[in-house]
Write an enzyme that holds these catalytic residues in place. Structure first.
Site, PDB file in Angstrom:
ATOM      1  CE1 TYR A 157      -6.241  -2.132   7.946  1.00 57.46           C
ATOM      2  CE2 TYR A 157      -8.187  -2.200   6.577  1.00 57.46           C
ATOM      3  CZ  TYR A 157      -6.833  -2.337   6.713  1.00 57.46           C
ATOM      4  OH  TYR A 157      -6.075  -2.666   5.629  1.00 57.46           O
TER       5      TYR A 157
ATOM      6  CG  HIS B  39      -2.109  -2.161   9.706  1.00 54.55           C
ATOM      7  ND1 HIS B  39      -2.147  -0.790   9.532  1.00 54.55           N
ATOM      8  CD2 HIS B  39      -2.277  -2.693   8.467  1.00 54.55           C
ATOM      9  CE1 HIS B  39      -2.327  -0.517   8.249  1.00 54.55           C
ATOM     10  NE2 HIS B  39      -2.415  -1.651   7.589  1.00 54.55           N
TER      11      HIS B  39
ATOM     12  CB  THR C  27      -0.905  -0.004   1.244  1.00 57.12           C
ATOM     13  OG1 THR C  27      -1.763  -1.138   1.170  1.00 57.12           O
ATOM     14  CG2 THR C  27      -1.754   1.252   1.321  1.00 57.12           C
TER      15      THR C  27
ATOM     16  CD  GLU D 269      -3.193  -1.568  -2.022  1.00 54.61           C
ATOM     17  OE1 GLU D 269      -3.964  -1.318  -2.964  1.00 54.61           O
ATOM     18  OE2 GLU D 269      -3.344  -1.123  -0.871  1.00 54.61           O
TER      19      GLU D 269
HETATM   20 FE1  SF4 Z   1      -5.053   2.448   4.209  1.00 52.37          FE
HETATM   21 FE2  SF4 Z   1      -6.695   2.141   6.271  1.00 52.37          FE
HETATM   22 FE3  SF4 Z   1      -4.480   0.611   6.031  1.00 52.37          FE
HETATM   23 FE4  SF4 Z   1      -4.353   3.245   6.651  1.00 52.37          FE
HETATM   24  S1  SF4 Z   1      -5.262   1.568   7.884  1.00 52.37           S
HETATM   25  S2  SF4 Z   1      -3.047   2.142   5.213  1.00 52.37           S
HETATM   26  S3  SF4 Z   1      -5.992   4.070   5.386  1.00 52.37           S
HETATM   27  S4  SF4 Z   1      -6.291   0.645   4.703  1.00 52.37           S
HETATM   28 FE    FE Z   2      -3.728  -1.692   3.893  1.00 52.19          FE
END
Ligand code: SF4
Ligand code: FE
Length: 475
Positions: A290, A286, A185, A251
Site C-alpha cells: 500500500y 499486501h 482487482t 474490480e
Molecule cells: Fe492496487 Fe495498491 Fe493493491 Fe497494488 S497495492 S493492487 S496498486 S491497491
Molecule cells: Fe486492492
C-alpha cells in the site's frame, strides 16, 4: 519481459466471459469503461526497467519484471515499496498487479512449509509455475475474498456451501472447484488467477482449504464488472470530466462454475492448518504494497497545491500549513512501508518476508490517511470540486464564454485548467478514482480490524511491561 504493446496484444488473446451493465462484453481491452484500468496495469510493463522495477530471477538468472519476482533480500523488499510509490504517482490509480506478486511470494514460503510437514510436492510445482509466469511476464490476479454468506458462520457451517470457494470433485487429473471471489482487482487485465482461502480453516473446512492457479479464461469462469462512481462519464466521449484522463482501476465479481484445475496447478489441498499462515503472509506482503497510496497521495497533494495557486491562496499561512500536513501524513505511509521492508527477514524457503507488525501498521495508517488528505483537499479546493459545469458547457457556443470568464483563476489561469484540476480532485476523492483511493485504502488487503488483530498479536506487551517495571523497581 513484455512491452506495453505486447501486454495489450496478450490481453486481446484472452477469451474471457465478461458481463457489465447487464450485457456480455466482447472486447474488454478497448471498452471505454475498462480501458483506463488496462492502461494502469500496462504501466507496470511500460516502466519495467532499472533496479526498482526489475530484478534477477532466482530461478532462471534472467532479468524479470519485479512483479513476478520472489524477494531474495531486504533490498528487494525495499525496491518493491519504491516501485509501488512510483507507479501510484505515475498512474494516480490502482495498477492492480501487486496482489499477484504478493500471492506468489506468500506461496513460495507456504508451499515449502507444507512440504516440510507432509513431504508433499507443492514447492516444486509452484516453482515450475513461477518460471512460467516469469518467462511469459504474466499478470496474476490474487483471488482471496470469498462471498462469505453469514459472517458469523464458518465455511462448512454455511446454509449454502458455495459461499466459500471449495473443491466439489477430484480425479486422477485434477480437481473441480466451485464458488465466487469478490472485489477482484484487475481481474480482466490478468492472465492468471491465483485462488487462495480467505481465512483460517479447521478440519471440518478442509474442502475449502485449496490453493490453485489457472489461466483467467479457463472454462467455467465468469466476470461481472463492478460499478464505480461516475463510471458512465467514460462513455460520454473524450472529455476531461473523468478527471484522470488515462488511468483507473477495476474490480470484478469472479464466478467459478465447476472449474477444472489440473494437479500441477494445485498448491494446497486440504492442509487446512496452513490456510491461516498463507492468509497472514499474503496479507502482510499486501499491506506493505500500500505504498501505492503514497504515490496517489503525491498526485492529490500536487493537485491541491495547484488549485491553491490557481485560486490565489497558496501563500496564505494556513494553506501552507495544511499542505505541509498533507505531505507529513503521506510520507508516514511511505516510511512505514519502507520500514517493514528494511526489517524483513529470510524464511526457510529463502524468500524474504516483511516485518509483519510494521506491514500491518503501514496498512492501518492507509485506512486513515487518504481520508484525511481528501478532507484537506476539499477544504483548500473549495466547493467548486462538486459544482463545476461539464466540459461540453465550456465548449458550448452560447454559454461557453461565460463559463470561461467566470471560472478563470488568479492571474492568467484559464478556466479550463482550473476545471481540469478540480475534476482530478473530484475523481480522486469521490468520483471514478476514489474507488482506488478511499474504499480500497479502507478495505483492500483487509479492513482496519484485521490489521488491529495482527498488531495486537504481535505487540509484545510483556516486554513493554517488563521495561516499565524495571524502571520503577518492581520485580
Ligand atoms: Fe492496487 Fe495498491 Fe493493491 Fe497494488 S497495492 S493492487 S496498486 S491497491
Ligand atoms: Fe486492492
Amino acid at each position: 519481459m513484455k512491452t506495453k504493446e505486447e501486454y495489450f496484444d496478450s490481453l486481446r488473446e484472452l477469451k474471457l466471459e465478461v458481463y457489465m451493465f447487464g450485457e456480455r462484453v466482447g472486447n474488454t481491452v478497448d471498452h471505454p469503461v475498462i480501458r483506463p484500468s488496462a492502461n494502469a496495469m500496462a504501466a507496470t510493463y511500460e516502466l519495467a526497467r532499472g533496479d526498482t522495477m526489475t530484478a534477477i530471477s532466482h530461478v532462471t538468472g534472467k532479468r524479470i519484471n519485479r512483479f513476478t519476482h520472489i524477494h531474495q533480500s531486504n533490498a528487494d523488499l525495499v525496491n518493491k515499496s519504491k516501485m509501488g510509490r512510483v507507479l501510484g504517482c505515475y498512474t494516480g490509480a490502482c495498477f492492480q498487479r501487486c496482489a499477484g506478486m504478493d500471492a506468489l511470494n506468500a506461496l513460495s514460503i507456504v508451499t515449502h512449509d507444507i512440504d516440510r510437514k507432509y513431504r508433499t510436492d507443492y514447492n516444486r510445482r509452484f516453482l515450475q509455475y513461477l518460471e512460467y509466469v516469469q518467462e511469459n511476464d504474466l499478470a496474476c490476479d490474487a483471488a482471496m475474498t470469498d462471498a462469505k454468506g453469514d459472517r458469523s458462520l464458518r465455511p462448512a457451517e454455511q446454509l449454502d456451501p458455495d459461499q466459500y470457494l471449495r473443491v466439489v470433485d477430484e480425479s486422477g487429473d485434477g480437481i473441480v472447484v466451485r464458488g465466487s471471489k469478490l472485489h477482484q482487482t484487475g481481474a480482466l487485465n490478468s492472465h492468471e488467477i491465483i485462488a487462495m482461502p480467505t481465512r483460517a480453516m479447521r478440519e471440518e473446512d478442509r474442502d475449502y482449504a485449496v490453493v490453485f492457479a489457472i489461466p483467467s479464461d479457463t472454462k467455467g469462469i465468469m466476470y461481472i464488472y463492478g460499478r464505480q462512481p461516475c463510471d458512465t462519464r467514460k462513455m460520454e466521449g473524450q472529455t476531461f470530466d473523468v478527471g484522470n484522463l488515462y488511468y483507473g482501476g477495476h474490480e470484478c465479481m469472479v464466478i467459478f462454475d465447476d472449474v477444472f484445475v489440473p494437479w500441477q496447478r494445485v498448491f494446497m489441498y486440504k492442509e487446512h492448518e496452513f490456510a491461516a499462515d498463507l492468509v497472514e503472509k499474503f496479507a502482510s506482503y499486501h499491506r506493505q504494497s500500500y505504498a501505492c497510496k503514497a504515490g496517489m497521495g503525491d498526485v492529490l497533494i500536487g493537485a491541491t497545491q495547484t488549485i491553491a495557486e490557481y485560486n490565489g491562496i497558496a501563500k496564505a499561512p494556513h494553506v501552507r500549513d495544511k499542505i505541509t500536513e498533507m505531505v507529513h501524513l503521506n510520507e508516514t505511509i511511505f516510511c512505514c512501508s519502507l520500514a517493514c521492508a528494511h526489517e524483513g527477514h529470510r524464511e526457510s524457503s529463502g524468500t524474504y518476508y516483511v516485518n509483519s507488525l510494521m506491514a500491518n501498521i503501514t496498512k492501518l495508517h492507509v485506512t486513515r490517511i487518504p481520508y484525511e488528505l481528501a478532507k484537506i483537499a476539499h477544504e483548500i479546493a473549495g466547493g467548486a470540486v462538486v459544482t463545476m459545469p461539464s466540459e461540453k458547457d465550456l465548449r458550448h457556443p452560447r454559454v461557453g464564454n461565460y463559463v470561461a470568464k467566470y471560472l478563470k483563476g488568479a492571474g492568467a489561469v484559464p478556466a479550463e485548467d482550473r476545471i481540469r484540476m478540480m475534476r482530478l480532485v473530484e475523481s480522486l476523492t469521490m468520483g471514478l478514482g476514489a474507488a482506488c483511493y478511499l474504499p480500497e485504502s479502507m478495505h483492500g488487503a483487509g479492513s482496519p480490524q484485521a490489521q488491529k488483530i495482527m498488531i495486537g498479536r504481535q505487540s509484545n506487551l510483556d516486554g513493554k511491561k517488563k521495561a516499565a517495571k524495571r524502571l520503577c523497581g518492581i520485580e
